[in-house]
Design an enzyme around this catalytic site. Structure first.
Site, mmCIF file in Angstrom:
data_model
loop_
_atom_site.group_PDB
_atom_site.id
_atom_site.type_symbol
_atom_site.label_atom_id
_atom_site.label_comp_id
_atom_site.label_asym_id
_atom_site.label_seq_id
_atom_site.Cartn_x
_atom_site.Cartn_y
_atom_site.Cartn_z
ATOM 1 N N ASP A 61 23.683 84.192 25.815
ATOM 2 C CA ASP A 61 23.063 84.781 24.627
ATOM 3 C C ASP A 61 23.612 84.118 23.360
ATOM 4 O O ASP A 61 24.796 84.192 23.076
ATOM 5 C CB ASP A 61 23.363 86.282 24.592
ATOM 6 C CG ASP A 61 22.778 86.967 23.363
ATOM 7 O OD1 ASP A 61 21.702 87.583 23.492
ATOM 8 O OD2 ASP A 61 23.381 86.871 22.271
ATOM 9 N N LYS B 144 17.845 84.170 18.957
ATOM 10 C CA LYS B 144 17.298 85.167 18.034
ATOM 11 C C LYS B 144 16.906 84.512 16.715
ATOM 12 O O LYS B 144 17.613 83.614 16.228
ATOM 13 C CB LYS B 144 18.328 86.271 17.762
ATOM 14 C CG LYS B 144 19.003 86.823 19.020
ATOM 15 C CD LYS B 144 20.096 87.818 18.692
ATOM 16 C CE LYS B 144 20.980 88.087 19.899
ATOM 17 N NZ LYS B 144 21.968 87.027 20.151
ATOM 18 N N HIS C 59 16.352 89.114 15.175
ATOM 19 C CA HIS C 59 17.771 89.467 15.094
ATOM 20 C C HIS C 59 18.028 90.747 14.296
ATOM 21 O O HIS C 59 18.889 91.546 14.665
ATOM 22 C CB HIS C 59 18.540 88.297 14.471
ATOM 23 C CG HIS C 59 19.986 88.269 14.843
ATOM 24 N ND1 HIS C 59 20.723 87.111 14.889
ATOM 25 C CD2 HIS C 59 20.857 89.251 15.195
ATOM 26 C CE1 HIS C 59 21.969 87.383 15.254
ATOM 27 N NE2 HIS C 59 22.073 88.678 15.438
#
Length: 279
Positions: free
Chosen positions: A43, A73, A106
């Site tokens: 991630d 993101k 995000h």
């Protein structure tokens, strides 16, 4: 590995590796270490400034791309259809891949509806396998879920033993979305790793407080992405598949929930002003 199946049928590892606050110069080494330990879900985010390092690791690790699950993101400064569309291409380039497994908004600021349209477009083009959001409180999540053509598959929010997001989980389940935790250790706040409940349960299983916390979240159907720059800690965090918490132990950890953030609130005007300095 344990998996969750997202609302579009995509399988996602329940345990991944997060690279928040990892120095860009360290990111490649850290991700290679994580992959060597066994992590397959990584991630990152545009705002972390380490997508390039993650991309280098993806290329060098020797694991086939289809066995990896890569999340990134879109940041506030790239909000809106045109900017988000360009930033998705930039992320693909930095990550050195022709698709992203999971793409999230995000923060719930700026023209995130335009951002989401760009993400839907990338999804339809096969550049993204699943889309979702991060840091959307239940009210904002219900709104975007209602109006989105492709329903958000994930909401990544602060989730740990002291903030278990019980209300958010209820609404996400109703909307068919998966909850994912950022900060599963709350960055050590509340003397997390010395918590007597976690330590006592850990002693029974020969596990650390951190391992008990991760096991609790995973058994609560929360996807987790713990971060560490140390390989031995990565191994410890990964070693959570060989024990199960009893119903009584789960209840004991559930009782630790304070129901409030240990970091910040998106409803706090001062916090929102702070985010706007990064927009």
């Amino acid at each position: 590995m344990e998996y969750v199946t997202l609302n579009n049928g995509v399988k996602m590892p329940k345990l991944g590796y997060g690279v928040y606050q990892i120095d860009p110069a360290e990111a490649e080494r850290c991700v290679l270490d994580a992959i060597s330990v066994g992590y397959r879900s990584i991630d990152t985010a545009q705002a972390y400034s380490n997508e390039e390092g993650v991309g280098n690791a993806i290329v060098k690790c020797g694991v086939p791309r289809d066995e990896l699950f890569i999340t990134t993101k879109v940041w506030i400064s790239n909000a809106g259809y045109e900017k988000a569309k360009a930033s998705i291409e930039e992320s693909l380039h930095k990550l050195q891949t022709n698709y992203i497994d999971l793409l999230l908004i995000h923060q719930p600021f700026g023209d995130y509806y335009g951002t989401y349209r760009a993400m839907e477009e990338a999804y339809k083009a096969g550049k993204v396998k699943a889309i979702g959001v991060s840091n959307f409180y239940p009210d904002r999540f219900i709104d975007i879920h209602h109006f989105a053509e492709i329903k958000p598959a994930i909401n990544q929010v602060e989730t740990h033993v002291f903030q278990q997001q019980k209300t958010a989980k209820e609404y996400l389940k109703k909307c068919g979305a998966q909850i994912e935790s950022w900060g599963p250790f709350a960055e050590g706040k509340n003397d997390y790793f010395n918590n007597p409940v976690l330590k006592e349960i850990g002693a029974k299983h020969g596990k650390s407080a951190a391992q008990v916390a991760l096991r609790f979240l995973m058994q609560s159907d929360v996807v987790v992405i713990p971060k560490s720059t140390h390989k031995e800690r990565m191994e410890e965090n990964f070693n959570v598949f060989d024990f199960t918490l009893t119903a009584e132990e789960m209840e004991a950890v559930e009782a630790l929930d304070g129901g409030e953030s240990l970091f910040f609130s998106h409803y706090d005007p001062e916090i929102v002003e702070w985010f706007m300095t990064m927009a």
